[in-house]
Design a protein around this motif. Structure first.
Motif, mmCIF file in Angstrom:
data_model
loop_
_atom_site.group_PDB
_atom_site.id
_atom_site.type_symbol
_atom_site.label_atom_id
_atom_site.label_comp_id
_atom_site.label_asym_id
_atom_site.label_seq_id
_atom_site.Cartn_x
_atom_site.Cartn_y
_atom_site.Cartn_z
ATOM 1 N N ASP A 151 0.911 -1.276 -0.001
ATOM 2 C CA ASP A 151 0.484 0.175 0.209
ATOM 3 C C ASP A 151 0.792 1.032 0.480
ATOM 4 O O ASP A 151 1.379 1.451 0.915
ATOM 5 C CB ASP A 151 -0.542 -0.319 0.867
ATOM 6 N N ASN B 82 0.531 4.293 0.278
ATOM 7 C CA ASN B 82 0.049 5.792 1.645
ATOM 8 C C ASN B 82 0.874 4.603 3.204
ATOM 9 O O ASN B 82 1.665 5.370 4.110
ATOM 10 C CB ASN B 82 -1.291 5.205 2.647
ATOM 11 N N LEU B 83 0.810 2.941 3.438
ATOM 12 C CA LEU B 83 1.607 2.548 4.133
ATOM 13 C C LEU B 83 3.288 3.059 3.728
ATOM 14 O O LEU B 83 3.931 2.833 4.715
ATOM 15 C CB LEU B 83 1.287 1.031 4.065
ATOM 16 N N LEU C 168 3.555 5.760 4.907
ATOM 17 C CA LEU C 168 3.823 6.191 6.804
ATOM 18 C C LEU C 168 5.127 6.000 7.093
ATOM 19 O O LEU C 168 5.357 6.771 8.229
ATOM 20 C CB LEU C 168 3.197 5.170 7.142
ATOM 21 N N PHE C 169 4.882 5.074 7.130
ATOM 22 C CA PHE C 169 6.736 4.334 7.424
ATOM 23 C C PHE C 169 7.738 5.327 6.923
ATOM 24 O O PHE C 169 9.000 5.124 8.487
ATOM 25 C CB PHE C 169 7.538 2.785 6.801
ATOM 26 N N GLN D 289 13.356 -2.501 9.107
ATOM 27 C CA GLN D 289 11.963 -2.401 9.285
ATOM 28 C C GLN D 289 10.493 -2.524 8.555
ATOM 29 O O GLN D 289 9.457 -3.316 8.825
ATOM 30 C CB GLN D 289 11.571 -1.121 9.743
ATOM 31 N N LYS E 14 10.364 -6.016 7.555
ATOM 32 C CA LYS E 14 10.007 -7.392 8.596
ATOM 33 C C LYS E 14 8.594 -6.448 8.848
ATOM 34 O O LYS E 14 6.857 -7.930 8.614
ATOM 35 C CB LYS E 14 10.729 -7.346 9.481
ATOM 36 N N LEU E 15 7.934 -5.783 9.164
ATOM 37 C CA LEU E 15 6.523 -5.270 9.092
ATOM 38 C C LEU E 15 5.660 -4.714 8.533
ATOM 39 O O LEU E 15 4.420 -4.584 8.275
ATOM 40 C CB LEU E 15 6.951 -3.971 10.715
ATOM 41 N N LEU E 16 6.151 -4.384 6.204
ATOM 42 C CA LEU E 16 5.214 -4.010 6.156
ATOM 43 C C LEU E 16 5.418 -4.761 5.130
ATOM 44 O O LEU E 16 4.427 -5.212 4.128
ATOM 45 C CB LEU E 16 5.435 -2.702 5.738
ATOM 46 N N PRO F 266 4.326 -8.895 5.562
ATOM 47 C CA PRO F 266 3.166 -8.840 5.220
ATOM 48 C C PRO F 266 2.007 -8.896 4.087
ATOM 49 O O PRO F 266 1.244 -10.017 3.657
ATOM 50 C CB PRO F 266 2.297 -8.438 6.582
ATOM 51 N N SER F 267 2.847 -7.876 3.655
ATOM 52 C CA SER F 267 1.621 -7.586 1.804
ATOM 53 C C SER F 267 1.774 -8.644 1.104
ATOM 54 O O SER F 267 0.869 -8.953 0.193
ATOM 55 C CB SER F 267 2.585 -6.086 1.650
ATOM 56 N N HIS G 174 -8.400 -14.393 9.231
ATOM 57 C CA HIS G 174 -8.906 -12.611 10.215
ATOM 58 C C HIS G 174 -8.683 -11.463 8.985
ATOM 59 O O HIS G 174 -9.271 -11.052 9.276
ATOM 60 C CB HIS G 174 -8.148 -12.814 11.094
ATOM 61 N N TRP G 175 -7.730 -11.720 7.988
ATOM 62 C CA TRP G 175 -7.713 -10.426 7.640
ATOM 63 C C TRP G 175 -7.646 -10.180 6.175
ATOM 64 O O TRP G 175 -8.421 -8.908 4.917
ATOM 65 C CB TRP G 175 -6.510 -9.586 8.112
#
Lengths: 337, 264, 260
Positions: free
Chosen positions: B145, B147-148, B151-152, B161, B164-166, B169-170, B250-251
């Motif tokens: 994304d 926008n994400l 944001l990062f 980071q 690992k975090l964005l 998972p995407s 869940h998502w």
């Protein structure tokens, strides 16, 4: 005038009668056309099958081709197989086919090695680090070699009908037909390989067998007899007569082979007594003795390939069509020339 | 109750199909060497269980071994591609070559150049399984994304980071989609390679059992080995579908249930 | 309230922006935002309001002119951004989403726990800490997004049409909430919208922009003191402010068409 007319009418009737008698027959081999099929191609090329009232189509086998299921499926009439193990398997699995002639008295199945690598003695072969064996061998006579002669699975490498791996690895051994592969090795590798015939070490099967359905033997024995006889004559002419037409026919089916290779192969077949030795020289090519079949079966049972009661030997082969000295006189004529 | 129906429906259908097959063969008197009845196949499976089980285990090892290599390679190379567009442009065509290479033609050649048969089979299965994972993961990493990402950037996240975090998972749903495809392909690759090129001695899989049974005209045994292969394919599919559901339910849209309770 | 003597938090001086395609998006923009001030950029679509916001966030740079903003200094957590979509990480729980800015700073989950829960409580989302974004309504997602933005106690909050996708009722409620949170923390806010009523209700100053190229063509000061109640929305003053903005917007659109 009227008599002339009636004569020509009768001639036309007779001609049409004989043309109806040309029975269409399909015969499948177990490889691409090569000298080891020569007798059959001879009988096609020189009209012997036609003389026996048969219009024969030869259907080649090949590296990835397995013609064997076609016979019980009624898609072909006769089948060439390489050894009796196939026949034992058939009977064991209740497949209603039967052997009617054995064109080779010796199986040309052999193991080749590089010269001067210590493989001059057959007993040294089992210690080779690499043995290039194809799939059909892997699942049949290789199992016998393991039990009867101590060969090991660790050495086995798949052989995909490419001479490269054998030629480039001096310590390797490879399977082949004694009357074929050594010729190619000499051409491509420029050396004469050491050749060990399995039949010299207890592998006593007949080879280049003619199989047909049991129902054909029962319902149309005349057809079977004609095919067997014509094939035998074809082999006699091929081995001892003029095989130019047969060679041309084989080249047409398999352009990768050459006349020189075929001729070299025929020479080896004569030299090693593959086709016409032992019983065949007396009873004619295609000769079979039930005792020999039984003996071979016992050996295979000993090697663990079968259990004694797996196979009803009476269903494996019938000798009613051979051992009749067919072609023996013809051979005498041809070889006296 | 709904879940029970979901599970029972395919099982009942399978059972009906097998029954039809059994009686069809008997009624038409088809010989076992042409088309064996399920009962005959089952008998052969039991009688030959030792050798079939060992071969099955070997095929499974090759399949999952190649899959593991395809995952590691795919994820690693996809990450490199996402960091360097130049590298991606340079090497992606090579990856495409792998996708379109017919294993049937290449397997015998690989066997000539690679000494160990097991390694050769792993390589063949890997070639087939690698591309979907690579391609899907590359797409997934790209699909982050916007926008994400901003944001990062705003919070001055480090590249690690961000990965690992964005990005990871995407990319996960895409990777899992690729994995579902590659699972089946890896099995096919392993089997095809072994069928075409053969395998050696003790290290043989189900493909060799099929060939062996075919050569020795033991058709029921051939079908038994085939049945095991088919079962393996189904199990692989079910495994990765379940994995996908556990990780994404869940998502992610792909695993959300609609009103009727069916997955989209 | 405006302190005449304090230096502004954000200052744009004669900023222009030309995109790679050659389009002149902004022309000669000058504006400032003081600490604690609520400023709104109001204009039609395509007038460059989002571009201004991005420049203040340090995500874009001007082609000419200068930008001074906390985001462009070493002060890492000075600036927060709220997008039009809630832009939550869909694979992470609400807790993990709000924790993110702290996590990127290096704070562990344990260290951040109390802060995150307190923040969630203040927006009424404490029961949804373990829920996932797909389980929340649009309004709840936006509240979570704002909570995330405020978790680092930023000096300035940048908001790009955050309530545009919500229905009027939720939008009004969130307007009330936003003002409350903003006043509690005295955080400066640069707010972008094309909704006149929202601009009037929320801001101390409204800058009306025209499009192509983006220019500020009217400034409206709204003197209503905080806290602003729902009663403000129905007052005469409110209507007058709305009318003035409406006229200004119309003029902006006319200028645009005549400039073409």
């Amino acid at each position: 005038m009227i008599w002339r007319f009636i004569q020509s009418l009768m001639l036309m009737v007779m001609l049409s009668a004989t043309s109806h008698a040309q029975q269409a027959v399909t015969f499948a081999t177990n490889w691409k056309a090569q000298a080891a099929h020569g007798g059959f191609y001879q009988a096609v090329a020189d009209g012997t099958y036609k003389k026996f009232g048969l219009d024969v189509t030869i259907r080649q086998g090949g590296p990835q081709v397995n013609n064997r299921p076609l016979l019980p499926a009624r898609r072909i009439d006769f089948l060439m197989t390489g050894n009796l193990l196939h026949s034992f398997d058939n009977v064991k699995n209740d497949i209603p086919v039967i052997v009617v002639a054995a064109m080779f008295q010796k199986d040309p199945q052999a193991l080749m090695a590089h010269p001067n690598q210590g493989y001059e003695n057959f007993s040294a072969l089992k210690n080779a680090p690499i043995a290039l064996i194809a799939k059909d061998g892997q699942f049949s006579w290789w199992q016998w070699l393991k039990v009867a002669h101590g060969f090991k699975d660790e050495a086995l490498r798949p052989y995909n009908y490419n001479l490269g791996p054998f030629l480039s690895q001096p310590k390797s051994i490879q399977q082949g037909y004694s009357v074929a592969e050594p010729i190619y090795v000499e051409q491509q590798g420029k050396f004469k390989p050491v050749v060990h015939l399995l039949s010299d070490h207890g592998y006593s099967t007949y080879s280049t067998l003619i199989e047909t359905r049991a129902e054909t033997v029962k319902n149309n024995p005349d057809l079977v007899q004609r095919f067997v006889d014509a094939s035998i004559i074809g082999w006699v002419n091929f081995m001892y007569g003029d095989r130019t037409a047969a060679n041309a026919r084989m080249l047409k089916d398999n352009p990768e082979i050459t006349v020189a290779e075929i001729e070299a192969s025929v020479a080896l077949m004569k030299q090693q007594g593959i086709v016409d030795s032992g019983d065949a020289s007396v009873d004619g090519i295609g000769a079979m003795k039930p005792a020999r079949i039984a003996d071979f079966y016992t050996q295979m049972v000993k090697a663990g390939l079968y259990q004694a009661k797996d196979v009803d030997l009476s269903k494996v082969a019938t000798t009613q069509f051979v051992n009749k000295q067919v072609g023996v006189e013809l051979k005498k004529i041809l070889t006296k020339q | 109750m709904k879940r029970l129906t979901d599970v029972m429906l395919p099982i009942v259908t399978l059972f009906l199909f097998a029954t039809l097959w059994e009686f069809g063969v008997r009624w038409a008197n088809i010989p076992a060497y042409t088309l064996p009845a399920p009962s005959v196949i089952l008998h052969s499976l039991i009688v030959n269980w030792t050798s079939l089980a060992a071969s099955w285990w070997f095929t499974l090892q090759i399949t999952f071994g190649a899959l593991l290599l395809a995952c590691s390679g795919g994820i690693l190379i996809a990450s490199v591609f996402s960091l360097s567009p130049a590298l991606e442009r340079a090497f992606f065509p090579i990856a495409v070559v792998l996708q379109v290479t017919p294993i049937v033609a290449v397997a015998p050649l690989i066997l000539i150049y690679v000494d160990s048969t097991t390694a050769a089979l792993l390589l063949c299965a890997w070639i087939v399984a690698f591309f979907p994972i690579l391609s899907n993961t590359v797409t997934g990493l790209r699909m982050t994304d916007r926008n994400l990402m901003d944001l990062f950037r705003l919070y001055r996240a480090s590249p690690w980071q961000r990965l690992k975090l964005l990005r990871a998972p995407s990319a996960l749903p895409y990777f899992l989609a690729g994995l579902k495809i590659s699972g089946g392909l890896s099995l096919i690759g392993a089997v095809t390679a072994e069928m075409v090129a053969g395998a050696a001695g003790r290290e043989t899989g189900l493909a060799s059992r099929i060939l062996e049974a075919s050569f020795r005209t033991e058709t029921p045994k051939m079908f038994a080995a085939l049945a095991l292969l088919v079962l393996t394919g189904v199990l692989i599919f079910m495994l990765f579908t379940a994995l996908s559901r556990v990780l994404l339910a869940h998502w992610h849209d792909a695993e959300q249930l609609t009103d009727t309770g069916r997955t989209l | 309230m405006r302190h005449a003597t304090a230096k502004p938090l954000v200052e744009l001086s004669e900023v222009s922006k030309r995109f790679k395609s050659g389009t002149l998006a902004l022309s000669d923009i000058s504006l400032s935002v003081d600490a604690g001030e609520f400023v709104t950029l109001l204009g039609p679509s395509g007038c460059g309001k989002s571009t201004v916001l991005r420049m203040v966030a340090g995500l874009d740079s001007p082609s000419a002119g200068s930008v001074h903003a906390p985001a462009l200094t070493t002060d890492k957590d000075s600036t927060a951004f709220v997008f039009q979509e809630a832009t939550l990480m869909p694979w992470a729980s609400v807790f993990d989403n709000v924790w993110l800015p702290l996590r990127l700073q290096g704070l562990s989950q344990r260290e951040s726990k109390s802060r995150v829960f307190a923040a969630l409580k203040s927006v009424g989302l404490e029961d949804f800490a373990s829920s996932f974004p797909s389980q929340l309504s649009g309004g709840m997602r936006m509240r979570a997004s704002i909570t995330r933005a405020l978790i680092t106690d930023p000096k300035i909050l940048l908001m790009d049409e955050p309530f545009g996708a919500l229905d009027d009722f939720t939008r009004q409620k969130l307007n009330d909430d936003l003002l409350r949170w903003q006043q509690e923390r005295a955080v400066a806010t640069l707010f972008v919208t094309h909704n006149i009523a929202e601009a009037v209700f929320l801001s101390q100053r409204v800058l009306v922009m025209q499009a192509r190229p983006g220019k500020i063509m009217h400034t409206l000061r709204i003197n209503e003191p905080y806290p602003r109640t729902p009663a403000f929305r129905t007052s005469m003053t409110f209507l007058n402010y709305c009318r003035e903005l409406s006229v200004a917007l119309e003029r902006a659109m006319l200028t645009e068409t005549s400039a073409q």
